[in-house]
Design an enzyme around this catalytic site. Structure first.
Site, PDB file in Angstrom:
ATOM      1  N   ASP A  42       0.831  -1.209   0.000  1.00  0.00           N
ATOM      2  CA  ASP A  42       0.000   0.000   0.000  1.00  0.00           C
ATOM      3  C   ASP A  42       0.868   1.263   0.000  1.00  0.00           C
ATOM      4  O   ASP A  42       2.007   1.238   0.477  1.00  0.00           O
ATOM      5  CB  ASP A  42      -0.902  -0.036   1.249  1.00  0.00           C
ATOM      6  CG  ASP A  42      -2.071   0.919   1.120  1.00  0.00           C
ATOM      7  OD1 ASP A  42      -2.291   1.463   0.024  1.00  0.00           O
ATOM      8  OD2 ASP A  42      -2.764   1.125   2.134  1.00  0.00           O
ATOM      9  N   TRP A  47       2.808   8.021  -2.296  1.00  0.00           N
ATOM     10  CA  TRP A  47       4.247   8.185  -2.584  1.00  0.00           C
ATOM     11  C   TRP A  47       4.427   9.112  -3.783  1.00  0.00           C
ATOM     12  O   TRP A  47       5.256  10.011  -3.776  1.00  0.00           O
ATOM     13  CB  TRP A  47       4.854   6.807  -2.873  1.00  0.00           C
ATOM     14  CG  TRP A  47       6.330   6.813  -3.174  1.00  0.00           C
ATOM     15  CD1 TRP A  47       7.346   6.672  -2.285  1.00  0.00           C
ATOM     16  CD2 TRP A  47       6.940   6.989  -4.463  1.00  0.00           C
ATOM     17  NE1 TRP A  47       8.559   6.738  -2.935  1.00  0.00           N
ATOM     18  CE2 TRP A  47       8.335   6.932  -4.271  1.00  0.00           C
ATOM     19  CE3 TRP A  47       6.451   7.187  -5.761  1.00  0.00           C
ATOM     20  CZ2 TRP A  47       9.241   7.060  -5.322  1.00  0.00           C
ATOM     21  CZ3 TRP A  47       7.360   7.317  -6.811  1.00  0.00           C
ATOM     22  CH2 TRP A  47       8.745   7.256  -6.583  1.00  0.00           C
ATOM     23  N   HIS A  59       2.853   3.368  -8.823  1.00  0.00           N
ATOM     24  CA  HIS A  59       2.690   1.942  -9.126  1.00  0.00           C
ATOM     25  C   HIS A  59       3.926   1.405  -9.857  1.00  0.00           C
ATOM     26  O   HIS A  59       4.349   0.281  -9.644  1.00  0.00           O
ATOM     27  CB  HIS A  59       1.435   1.713  -9.975  1.00  0.00           C
ATOM     28  CG  HIS A  59       0.168   2.076  -9.246  1.00  0.00           C
ATOM     29  ND1 HIS A  59      -0.077   1.696  -7.955  1.00  0.00           N
ATOM     30  CD2 HIS A  59      -0.927   2.794  -9.635  1.00  0.00           C
ATOM     31  CE1 HIS A  59      -1.263   2.160  -7.570  1.00  0.00           C
ATOM     32  NE2 HIS A  59      -1.790   2.831  -8.569  1.00  0.00           N
ATOM     33  N   THR A  88     -10.499  -6.924  -5.944  1.00  0.00           N
ATOM     34  CA  THR A  88     -11.766  -6.891  -6.695  1.00  0.00           C
ATOM     35  C   THR A  88     -12.427  -5.513  -6.550  1.00  0.00           C
ATOM     36  O   THR A  88     -13.288  -5.160  -7.339  1.00  0.00           O
ATOM     37  CB  THR A  88     -12.727  -7.990  -6.187  1.00  0.00           C
ATOM     38  OG1 THR A  88     -12.690  -8.007  -4.748  1.00  0.00           O
ATOM     39  CG2 THR A  88     -12.344  -9.365  -6.681  1.00  0.00           C
ATOM     40  N   ARG A  93     -11.350   2.463  -9.317  1.00  0.00           N
ATOM     41  CA  ARG A  93     -10.389   3.558  -9.528  1.00  0.00           C
ATOM     42  C   ARG A  93     -10.549   4.166 -10.918  1.00  0.00           C
ATOM     43  O   ARG A  93     -11.142   3.548 -11.796  1.00  0.00           O
ATOM     44  CB  ARG A  93      -8.971   3.017  -9.360  1.00  0.00           C
ATOM     45  CG  ARG A  93      -8.751   2.572  -7.949  1.00  0.00           C
ATOM     46  CD  ARG A  93      -7.330   2.195  -7.708  1.00  0.00           C
ATOM     47  NE  ARG A  93      -7.195   1.920  -6.278  1.00  0.00           N
ATOM     48  CZ  ARG A  93      -6.099   2.102  -5.568  1.00  0.00           C
ATOM     49  NH1 ARG A  93      -5.019   2.531  -6.144  1.00  0.00           N
ATOM     50  NH2 ARG A  93      -6.086   1.850  -4.283  1.00  0.00           N
ATOM     51  N   LEU A 153      11.273 -20.437  -4.849  1.00  0.00           N
ATOM     52  CA  LEU A 153      10.249 -19.558  -4.270  1.00  0.00           C
ATOM     53  C   LEU A 153       8.972 -19.544  -5.125  1.00  0.00           C
ATOM     54  O   LEU A 153       9.051 -19.447  -6.359  1.00  0.00           O
ATOM     55  CB  LEU A 153      10.813 -18.130  -4.194  1.00  0.00           C
ATOM     56  CG  LEU A 153       9.852 -17.024  -3.764  1.00  0.00           C
ATOM     57  CD1 LEU A 153       9.575 -17.105  -2.266  1.00  0.00           C
ATOM     58  CD2 LEU A 153      10.420 -15.649  -4.101  1.00  0.00           C
ATOM     59  N   ARG A 210       1.934  -5.115   5.974  1.00  0.00           N
ATOM     60  CA  ARG A 210       1.208  -4.075   5.241  1.00  0.00           C
ATOM     61  C   ARG A 210       1.980  -2.775   5.367  1.00  0.00           C
ATOM     62  O   ARG A 210       2.331  -2.350   6.469  1.00  0.00           O
ATOM     63  CB  ARG A 210      -0.217  -3.883   5.760  1.00  0.00           C
ATOM     64  CG  ARG A 210      -0.947  -2.801   4.945  1.00  0.00           C
ATOM     65  CD  ARG A 210      -2.414  -2.681   5.228  1.00  0.00           C
ATOM     66  NE  ARG A 210      -3.003  -1.740   4.283  1.00  0.00           N
ATOM     67  CZ  ARG A 210      -4.245  -1.785   3.837  1.00  0.00           C
ATOM     68  NH1 ARG A 210      -5.062  -2.726   4.262  1.00  0.00           N
ATOM     69  NH2 ARG A 210      -4.694  -0.888   2.972  1.00  0.00           N
ATOM     70  N   ARG A 216      -5.264  -2.423   8.507  1.00  0.00           N
ATOM     71  CA  ARG A 216      -6.439  -3.263   8.231  1.00  0.00           C
ATOM     72  C   ARG A 216      -6.074  -4.328   7.197  1.00  0.00           C
ATOM     73  O   ARG A 216      -5.014  -4.261   6.563  1.00  0.00           O
ATOM     74  CB  ARG A 216      -7.629  -2.413   7.780  1.00  0.00           C
ATOM     75  CG  ARG A 216      -7.331  -1.501   6.638  1.00  0.00           C
ATOM     76  CD  ARG A 216      -8.557  -0.702   6.198  1.00  0.00           C
ATOM     77  NE  ARG A 216      -8.147   0.258   5.187  1.00  0.00           N
ATOM     78  CZ  ARG A 216      -7.919   1.547   5.416  1.00  0.00           C
ATOM     79  NH1 ARG A 216      -8.115   2.063   6.600  1.00  0.00           N
ATOM     80  NH2 ARG A 216      -7.513   2.338   4.439  1.00  0.00           N
ATOM     81  N   ILE A 217      -7.013  -5.271   7.019  1.00  0.00           N
ATOM     82  CA  ILE A 217      -6.735  -6.437   6.170  1.00  0.00           C
ATOM     83  C   ILE A 217      -7.288  -6.259   4.752  1.00  0.00           C
ATOM     84  O   ILE A 217      -6.820  -6.902   3.806  1.00  0.00           O
ATOM     85  CB  ILE A 217      -7.340  -7.719   6.820  1.00  0.00           C
ATOM     86  CG1 ILE A 217      -6.776  -7.931   8.237  1.00  0.00           C
ATOM     87  CG2 ILE A 217      -7.100  -8.965   5.986  1.00  0.00           C
ATOM     88  CD1 ILE A 217      -5.298  -8.224   8.302  1.00  0.00           C
TER      89      ILE A 217
HETATM   90  C1  FPP Z   1      -2.038   0.176  -3.309  1.00  0.00           C
HETATM   91  O1  FPP Z   1      -1.522   1.486  -3.248  1.00  0.00           O
HETATM   92  C2  FPP Z   1      -1.429  -0.528  -4.426  1.00  0.00           C
HETATM   93  C3  FPP Z   1      -2.115  -1.069  -5.472  1.00  0.00           C
HETATM   94  C4  FPP Z   1      -3.569  -1.017  -5.571  1.00  0.00           C
HETATM   95  C5  FPP Z   1      -1.414  -1.698  -6.590  1.00  0.00           C
HETATM   96  C6  FPP Z   1      -0.179  -2.451  -6.258  1.00  0.00           C
HETATM   97  C7  FPP Z   1       0.504  -2.851  -7.501  1.00  0.00           C
HETATM   98  C8  FPP Z   1       1.838  -2.856  -7.675  1.00  0.00           C
HETATM   99  C9  FPP Z   1       2.784  -2.483  -6.598  1.00  0.00           C
HETATM  100  C10 FPP Z   1       2.434  -3.264  -8.950  1.00  0.00           C
HETATM  101  C11 FPP Z   1       1.879  -4.550  -9.487  1.00  0.00           C
HETATM  102  C12 FPP Z   1       2.811  -5.145 -10.445  1.00  0.00           C
HETATM  103  C13 FPP Z   1       2.638  -6.330 -11.056  1.00  0.00           C
HETATM  104  C14 FPP Z   1       3.708  -6.839 -11.901  1.00  0.00           C
HETATM  105  C15 FPP Z   1       1.410  -7.123 -10.929  1.00  0.00           C
HETATM  106  P1  FPP Z   1      -2.507   2.713  -3.439  1.00  0.00           P
HETATM  107  O2  FPP Z   1      -2.524   3.090  -4.861  1.00  0.00           O
HETATM  108  O3  FPP Z   1      -3.839   2.376  -2.864  1.00  0.00           O
HETATM  109  O4  FPP Z   1      -1.797   3.804  -2.588  1.00  0.00           O
HETATM  110  P2  FPP Z   1      -2.502   5.007  -1.795  1.00  0.00           P
HETATM  111  O5  FPP Z   1      -3.236   4.348  -0.655  1.00  0.00           O
HETATM  112  O6  FPP Z   1      -1.353   5.821  -1.370  1.00  0.00           O
HETATM  113  O7  FPP Z   1      -3.430   5.700  -2.749  1.00  0.00           O
END
Ligand code: FPP
Length: 262
Positions: A42, A47, A59, A88, A93, A153, A210, A216-217
């Site tokens: 998260d 960031w 991302h 899901t 977004r 792994l 996390r 939270r989960i």
């Molecule tokens: C949550 O941060 C993150 C996500 C919803 C996406 C996580 C995905 C990646 C790290 C990359 C995935 C890569 C592959 C190859 C599958 P957020 O956007 O909710 O952050 P925020 O809470 O600061 O808005």
């Protein structure tokens, strides 16, 4: 030579392992290691926003953190690493952000497949693959195919994953199997129920991490996390490092797990 050129072309940077991290790995390996670590990655959006960048930049940086943490888990000798990559609920977004997230498996395939194969890592996916865009599913299937015989792994991406929907899906399959006579209702127990989940043969996570300060989960592995140790950090996922990952493992080694006993 060709590999090196390809890496240069895609801007791929190898990470040098330091003596310090080698020593830390050796120390951790003397203690009890978690077999399976699950991570809610998260804080990508925040960031990016903090740096005046679009959310998708977070991302992308988050994908690079995946590379580092996969290496860290593999170097330590952990059996399974599961990453919550798209829930899901994330379809709500903005379309641009969803599209970008759906393009990341293809990018990761281009940049990281060779190293994952070299490291004998097996890539899997947990979630409703049938609802993903065709190009995303194709990339995931290429990963699966190219790594299916690997014995190291197990790296699972939870993509279009929701724990409640996973439990409902499992329940429906169980009902079907009972109705068709494939399964005797009385033989159903917790262990057999677990076999109907996406995680089938994976051990339950010993440790859940996390990032980003949320505690939270969020509909992640609700069944499988029943006895997991939970570890939270304020650090946002793109800033999460090998050292912090090892800190989480070290803290895990100090926890006393009683599974309801005294
Ligand atoms: C949550 O941060 C993150 C996500 C919803 C996406 C996580 C995905 C990646 C790290 C990359 C995935 C890569 C592959 C190859 C599958 P957020 O956007 O909710 O952050 P925020 O809470 O600061 O808005």
């Amino acid at each position: 030579m060709i590999q090196a050129f390809k890496k240069w072309l895609i801007g791929y940077k190898d990470e040098k392992q330091t003596d310090e991290s080698r020593q830390r790995i050796e120390k951790l390996q003397k203690g009890r290691l978690p077999r399976h670590v699950a991570i809610i990655m998260d804080g990508n959006g925040r960031w990016a926003q903090k740096r005046g960048l679009p959310r998708v930049a977070g991302h992308r940086q988050g994908m690079i953190t995946i590379r580092h943490i996969t290496r860290a888990a593999d170097d330590l000798g952990i059996e399974a690493l599961t990453l919550y990559s798209f829930s899901t609920e994330n379809w709500k977004r903005p379309e641009d952000e969803v599209n970008y997230l759906m393009s990341l498996p293809e990018e990761f395939l281009r940049t990281d497949l060779d190293e994952l194969v070299e490291r004998n890592i097996q890539v899997r996916m947990l979630g409703r693959g049938e609802d993903l865009p065709k190009h995303t599913l194709e990339a995931i299937n290429k990963f699966r195919e190219a790594t299916k015989n690997n014995t190291g792994l197990i790296l699972s991406f939870a993509m279009n994953y929701g724990a409640r929907s996973e439990i409902v899906r499992a329940s429906k399959q169980i009902i079907e199997d009972v109705e068709s006579g494939k399964l005797d209702k009385d033989s159903l127990d917790e262990s057999l129920f677990g076999k109907y989940l996406y995680t089938v043969d994976l051990p339950e996570p010993d440790l859940l991490i996390r990032t980003s300060g949320e505690v939270r989960i969020s509909n992640f592995m609700l069944w499988q996390l029943a006895y997991s140790e939970l570890w939270f950090t304020d650090v946002q996922w793109p800033d999460f490092t090998r050292e912090r990952f090892y800190q989480a493992i070290e803290d895990f080694q100090y926890r006393s797990r009683r599974y309801g006993a005294v």
